[in-house]
Design a protein around this motif. Structure first.
Motif, PDB file in Angstrom:
ATOM      1  N   ASN A 340     -16.520  -9.701   0.763  1.00 49.88           N
ATOM      2  CA  ASN A 340     -15.476  -8.999   0.010  1.00 49.88           C
ATOM      3  C   ASN A 340     -16.038  -8.178  -1.142  1.00 49.88           C
ATOM      4  O   ASN A 340     -15.626  -7.031  -1.357  1.00 49.88           O
ATOM      5  N   VAL A 341     -16.960  -8.749  -1.891  1.00 53.68           N
ATOM      6  CA  VAL A 341     -17.464  -8.028  -3.065  1.00 53.68           C
ATOM      7  C   VAL A 341     -18.349  -6.857  -2.643  1.00 53.68           C
ATOM      8  O   VAL A 341     -18.351  -5.804  -3.306  1.00 53.68           O
ATOM      9  N   VAL A 342     -19.075  -6.993  -1.534  1.00 56.08           N
ATOM     10  CA  VAL A 342     -19.830  -5.850  -1.010  1.00 56.08           C
ATOM     11  C   VAL A 342     -18.864  -4.752  -0.572  1.00 56.08           C
ATOM     12  O   VAL A 342     -19.105  -3.557  -0.814  1.00 56.08           O
ATOM     13  N   GLY A 343     -17.747  -5.149   0.039  1.00 56.66           N
ATOM     14  CA  GLY A 343     -16.730  -4.171   0.402  1.00 56.66           C
ATOM     15  C   GLY A 343     -16.154  -3.445  -0.798  1.00 56.66           C
ATOM     16  O   GLY A 343     -15.956  -2.223  -0.778  1.00 56.66           O
ATOM     17  N   ALA A 370      -6.530  10.576   1.625  1.00 54.22           N
ATOM     18  CA  ALA A 370      -7.508   9.756   2.352  1.00 54.22           C
ATOM     19  C   ALA A 370      -6.828   8.485   2.860  1.00 54.22           C
ATOM     20  O   ALA A 370      -7.121   7.386   2.390  1.00 54.22           O
ATOM     21  N   PRO A 371      -5.904   8.610   3.805  1.00 54.77           N
ATOM     22  CA  PRO A 371      -5.151   7.432   4.270  1.00 54.77           C
ATOM     23  C   PRO A 371      -6.032   6.382   4.949  1.00 54.77           C
ATOM     24  O   PRO A 371      -5.751   5.189   4.853  1.00 54.77           O
ATOM     25  N   PHE A 372      -7.069   6.815   5.645  1.00 57.29           N
ATOM     26  CA  PHE A 372      -7.956   5.852   6.304  1.00 57.29           C
ATOM     27  C   PHE A 372      -8.667   4.988   5.264  1.00 57.29           C
ATOM     28  O   PHE A 372      -8.758   3.769   5.409  1.00 57.29           O
ATOM     29  N   LEU A 373      -9.155   5.618   4.201  1.00 57.63           N
ATOM     30  CA  LEU A 373      -9.780   4.879   3.096  1.00 57.63           C
ATOM     31  C   LEU A 373      -8.773   3.936   2.462  1.00 57.63           C
ATOM     32  O   LEU A 373      -9.101   2.784   2.139  1.00 57.63           O
ATOM     33  N   ALA A 374      -7.546   4.406   2.281  1.00 58.80           N
ATOM     34  CA  ALA A 374      -6.512   3.585   1.647  1.00 58.80           C
ATOM     35  C   ALA A 374      -6.246   2.313   2.443  1.00 58.80           C
ATOM     36  O   ALA A 374      -6.096   1.225   1.873  1.00 58.80           O
ATOM     37  N   VAL A 375      -6.205   2.416   3.774  1.00 61.91           N
ATOM     38  CA  VAL A 375      -5.943   1.252   4.621  1.00 61.91           C
ATOM     39  C   VAL A 375      -7.100   0.259   4.556  1.00 61.91           C
ATOM     40  O   VAL A 375      -6.901  -0.947   4.385  1.00 61.91           O
ATOM     41  N   LEU A 376      -8.320   0.765   4.679  1.00 60.90           N
ATOM     42  CA  LEU A 376      -9.489  -0.125   4.643  1.00 60.90           C
ATOM     43  C   LEU A 376      -9.646  -0.768   3.271  1.00 60.90           C
ATOM     44  O   LEU A 376      -9.995  -1.948   3.158  1.00 60.90           O
ATOM     45  N   ILE A 379      -7.229  -3.661   3.039  1.00 65.34           N
ATOM     46  CA  ILE A 379      -7.683  -4.865   3.740  1.00 65.34           C
ATOM     47  C   ILE A 379      -8.706  -5.620   2.904  1.00 65.34           C
ATOM     48  O   ILE A 379      -8.655  -6.855   2.771  1.00 65.34           O
ATOM     49  N   ILE A 380      -9.641  -4.883   2.303  1.00 62.14           N
ATOM     50  CA  ILE A 380     -10.648  -5.521   1.452  1.00 62.14           C
ATOM     51  C   ILE A 380      -9.985  -6.136   0.219  1.00 62.14           C
ATOM     52  O   ILE A 380     -10.365  -7.230  -0.230  1.00 62.14           O
ATOM     53  N   SER A 381      -8.972  -5.478  -0.307  1.00 66.74           N
ATOM     54  CA  SER A 381      -8.271  -5.978  -1.496  1.00 66.74           C
ATOM     55  C   SER A 381      -7.519  -7.269  -1.202  1.00 66.74           C
ATOM     56  O   SER A 381      -7.603  -8.233  -1.970  1.00 66.74           O
ATOM     57  N   VAL A 382      -6.795  -7.325  -0.100  1.00 62.13           N
ATOM     58  CA  VAL A 382      -6.036  -8.542   0.217  1.00 62.13           C
ATOM     59  C   VAL A 382      -6.992  -9.680   0.579  1.00 62.13           C
ATOM     60  O   VAL A 382      -6.695 -10.854   0.339  1.00 62.13           O
ATOM     61  N   GLY A 383      -8.150  -9.324   1.158  1.00 60.05           N
ATOM     62  CA  GLY A 383      -9.158 -10.343   1.404  1.00 60.05           C
ATOM     63  C   GLY A 383      -9.669 -10.937   0.109  1.00 60.05           C
ATOM     64  O   GLY A 383      -9.834 -12.165  -0.018  1.00 60.05           O
ATOM     65  N   THR A 384      -9.903 -10.105  -0.883  1.00 60.26           N
ATOM     66  CA  THR A 384     -10.357 -10.569  -2.190  1.00 60.26           C
ATOM     67  C   THR A 384      -9.304 -11.436  -2.862  1.00 60.26           C
ATOM     68  O   THR A 384      -9.633 -12.406  -3.565  1.00 60.26           O
ATOM     69  N   MET A 385      -8.033 -11.130  -2.643  1.00 57.33           N
ATOM     70  CA  MET A 385      -6.942 -11.920  -3.218  1.00 57.33           C
ATOM     71  C   MET A 385      -6.671 -13.207  -2.446  1.00 57.33           C
ATOM     72  O   MET A 385      -5.780 -13.970  -2.805  1.00 57.33           O
ATOM     73  N   ALA A 386      -7.437 -13.451  -1.372  1.00 62.14           N
ATOM     74  CA  ALA A 386      -7.311 -14.672  -0.566  1.00 62.14           C
ATOM     75  C   ALA A 386      -5.926 -14.817   0.056  1.00 62.14           C
ATOM     76  O   ALA A 386      -5.353 -15.901   0.093  1.00 62.14           O
ATOM     77  N   VAL A 387      -5.386 -13.715   0.544  1.00 60.08           N
ATOM     78  CA  VAL A 387      -4.119 -13.752   1.271  1.00 60.08           C
ATOM     79  C   VAL A 387      -4.334 -14.517   2.579  1.00 60.08           C
ATOM     80  O   VAL A 387      -5.386 -14.397   3.211  1.00 60.08           O
ATOM     81  N   TYR A 429      -6.431  -0.981  -7.232  1.00 61.42           N
ATOM     82  CA  TYR A 429      -5.972  -0.234  -6.063  1.00 61.42           C
ATOM     83  C   TYR A 429      -4.936   0.818  -6.456  1.00 61.42           C
ATOM     84  O   TYR A 429      -5.015   1.977  -6.015  1.00 61.42           O
ATOM     85  N   GLY A 430      -3.988   0.417  -7.275  1.00 64.42           N
ATOM     86  CA  GLY A 430      -2.920   1.340  -7.666  1.00 64.42           C
ATOM     87  C   GLY A 430      -3.424   2.525  -8.458  1.00 64.42           C
ATOM     88  O   GLY A 430      -3.011   3.672  -8.215  1.00 64.42           O
ATOM     89  N   MET A 431      -4.333   2.276  -9.412  1.00 65.00           N
ATOM     90  CA  MET A 431      -4.825   3.369 -10.256  1.00 65.00           C
ATOM     91  C   MET A 431      -5.690   4.357  -9.480  1.00 65.00           C
ATOM     92  O   MET A 431      -5.778   5.536  -9.852  1.00 65.00           O
ATOM     93  N   SER A 432      -6.329   3.908  -8.423  1.00 63.27           N
ATOM     94  CA  SER A 432      -7.202   4.805  -7.669  1.00 63.27           C
ATOM     95  C   SER A 432      -6.487   5.475  -6.494  1.00 63.27           C
ATOM     96  O   SER A 432      -6.743   6.637  -6.179  1.00 63.27           O
ATOM     97  N   MET A 433      -5.562   4.760  -5.862  1.00 63.70           N
ATOM     98  CA  MET A 433      -4.932   5.263  -4.644  1.00 63.70           C
ATOM     99  C   MET A 433      -3.584   5.942  -4.881  1.00 63.70           C
ATOM    100  O   MET A 433      -3.218   6.879  -4.165  1.00 63.70           O
ATOM    101  N   PHE A 434      -2.813   5.459  -5.866  1.00 63.35           N
ATOM    102  CA  PHE A 434      -1.462   5.974  -6.093  1.00 63.35           C
ATOM    103  C   PHE A 434      -1.389   6.784  -7.384  1.00 63.35           C
ATOM    104  O   PHE A 434      -2.386   7.034  -8.031  1.00 63.35           O
ATOM    105  N   GLY A 435      -0.197   7.152  -7.765  1.00 65.65           N
ATOM    106  CA  GLY A 435      -0.022   7.993  -8.947  1.00 65.65           C
ATOM    107  C   GLY A 435      -0.174   9.461  -8.590  1.00 65.65           C
ATOM    108  O   GLY A 435      -0.528   9.840  -7.470  1.00 65.65           O
ATOM    109  N   LYS A 436       0.084  10.304  -9.565  1.00 71.28           N
ATOM    110  CA  LYS A 436       0.016  11.750  -9.337  1.00 71.28           C
ATOM    111  C   LYS A 436      -1.419  12.237  -9.244  1.00 71.28           C
ATOM    112  O   LYS A 436      -1.751  13.064  -8.403  1.00 71.28           O
TER     113      LYS A 436
END
Length: 490
Positions: A340-343, A370-376, A379-387, A429-436
């Motif tokens: 996860n941390v390497v991701g 960059a929707p493909f980057l956003a999806v990947l 996945i790495i983010s939810v893995g880090t959160m131990a979902v 995730y929000g600050m990098s992927m979302f917002g204006k």
């Protein structure tokens, strides 16, 4: 001989790359790393989970005035650590292909791999220490030469001094036990009976070395600066693999050699420091705007939980009956955290190159471009959160269960990591992927290229597959954890 082949292949490759020049070096390094992974897979497929140490290689060092052997082999924990090292190394090498790096850069990564394999497969205390120091050499050059920032040399020296002096404490403990056992062989070290007062001394010598490497609060002051100024591949090596040396050392050496200290005040103090580190690092991560510093503190919080689970399991075993849950969870979580941390650092590198900054407040709006980057990244983010159904879930569950068995309040405080992790990961995730974002800047942005997609897809696949079907990894950790606990209560 398989263990010897896994050990020697990276150092042979490293020597070859130091002698080569040109762009071909990165492909040779990658082929060697993949070959190392194949050898590791062969060991895993032929490993019998209930048969103790396997694939042993031993040779007496008669020329030394002390009794030490070139003794290597694998148990379940070693197989997990070899998988961690040899799965992540090709990914780390691959992540650098978009950068212009000299052949010496790849040679240093393979030298680092050699040292790590030596640590995880060594069955001799002196060899363990030597390989521990070997790993410090390549990472020092990787960070010092290829790092960024005006203060990188100062930060690198601080990192070197911290970790080098920490390892000297470990050497003192090893020498003391050697004088009692008459040999550095691991079985001889385990067999020696050490007085309770001396065990306290040994505990703290080992703990200082391993707590600095992890790091555990308050021995963490080198970490964030080092992760930030290191090149992305250096940050990956440090957080993904190198800090696991400390966890491995706690399980392999600290617990079996100082059981009474672990079950006494010393173990309780270590547990408390680990839990403090979880909350402390998580709160600092929440307020970070530098993406690499945020990941650095998130890593500290996660390894704090790993350490807390180990000590909780050991304390319960000493006083309330055998409980290997925390050690099993730690073994699994080391692999999950590494992936996860390497991701996260992989994605951070992509974002830094796209936006030209590490400042999250200057990013935003990239998901639409960059929707493909956003999806990947998700996945790495939810893995880090131990979902649930991701790789970190089972490990964190076992770790918290172990702490809960010892103390409900301890588990409640340590369990804050789940909430706080969700806060700082979703913030990142929000600050990098979302917002204006900067619309003029975003107009010229495209999704990640095929090469980067493939690298992140591999990481995302590991997160999902290991989350859905963790049993093969659990079977590796179970026997070693039970063996360590049996040494505690012997």
């Amino acid at each position: 001989m398989l263990t010897l082949a896994v050990l020697l292949l990276p150092i042979i490759g490293s020597g070859l790359l130091f002698a080569l020049k040109g762009n071909i070096s990165k492909y040779i390094a990658f082929i060697i790393a993949i070959s190392e992974l194949v050898l590791t897979a062969i060991i895993w497929c032929n490993f019998k989970a209930d048969s103790g140490i396997q694939f042993e290689f031993g040779k007496e060092l008669y020329f030394l005035p002390i009794k030490s052997t070139l003794h290597f082999g694998v148990d379940g924990l070693t197989v997990l650590m070899l998988l961690l090292t040899n799965v992540l190394t090709p990914i780390i090498l691959y992540s650098s292909w978009n950068d212009e790096r000299p052949s010496s850069f790849y040679a240093l990564i393979l030298l680092m791999q050699f040292g790590l394999v030596g640590i995880f497969s060594s069955l001799d205390g002196l060899m363990f220490y030597i390989f521990w120091e070997v790993t410090l050499i390549p990472i020092w050059f990787i960070c010092g030469i290829f790092g960024t920032g005006e203060n990188r040399l100062k930060i690198n020296y601080k990192f070197f001094i911290y970790t080098f002096f920490g390892s000297l404490f470990m050497l003192v403990a090893l020498i003391y036990v050697y004088l009692q056992a008459g040999s550095f062989d691991l079985n001889a070290l385990y067999a020696v009976k050490i007085p309770a007062q001396a065990q306290t001394f040994i505990f703290w010598m080992f703990f200082l070395a391993f707590a600095i490497k992890l790091p555990i609060f308050p021995f963490h002051t080198w970490q964030a600066d080092t992760y930030t100024m290191a090149p992305t591949q250096g940050s990956m090596l440090l957080s993904g693999i190198m800090l696991k040396m400390g966890v491995f050392g706690i399980i392999r050496y600290l617990l079996p050699l100082s059981p009474e200290a672990v079950g006494g005040t010393s173990g309780s103090i270590a547990l408390i420091l680990s839990i403090i580190g979880i909350v402390y690092a998580s709160l600092i991560a929440i307020v970070q705007t530098d993406i690499k510093r945020l990941i650095a503190f998130s890593s500290m919080a996660h390894v704090g939980l790993i350490a807390a689970g180990i000590f909780a399991s050991a304390i319960v075993s000493m006083h309330c009956g055998i409980d290997s849950t925390g050690i099993e969870g730690a073994s699994i979580q080391m692999l999950a955290h590494g992936v996860n941390v390497v991701g996260l650092f992989y994605v951070a590198d992509v974002l830094i190159k796209k936006f030209g900054t590490r400042d999250l407040s200057k990013m935003g709006g990239l998901a639409s471009k960059a929707p493909f980057l956003a999806v990947l990244f998700m996945i790495i983010s939810v893995g880090t959160m131990a979902v649930p159904l991701t790789n970190a879930f089972i490990g964190e569950f076992l770790l918290l269960k172990s702490i809960f068995t010892l103390s409900i309040w301890g588990a409640i405080i340590a369990g804050l990591t789940l909430i706080l992790c969700a806060v700082y990961i979703t913030k990142m995730y929000g600050m990098s992927m979302f917002g204006k974002g900067n619309q003029e800047f975003l107009e010229g942005q495209k999704d990640i290229n095929l090469q980067t997609k493939l690298g992140l897809i591999v990481i995302a696949a590991l997160i999902i597959v290991c989350g859905i079907y963790p049993q093969p990894l659990l079977s590796l950790s179970s026997e070693t954890a039970q063996h360590i606990v049996s040494l505690l209560v012997k």
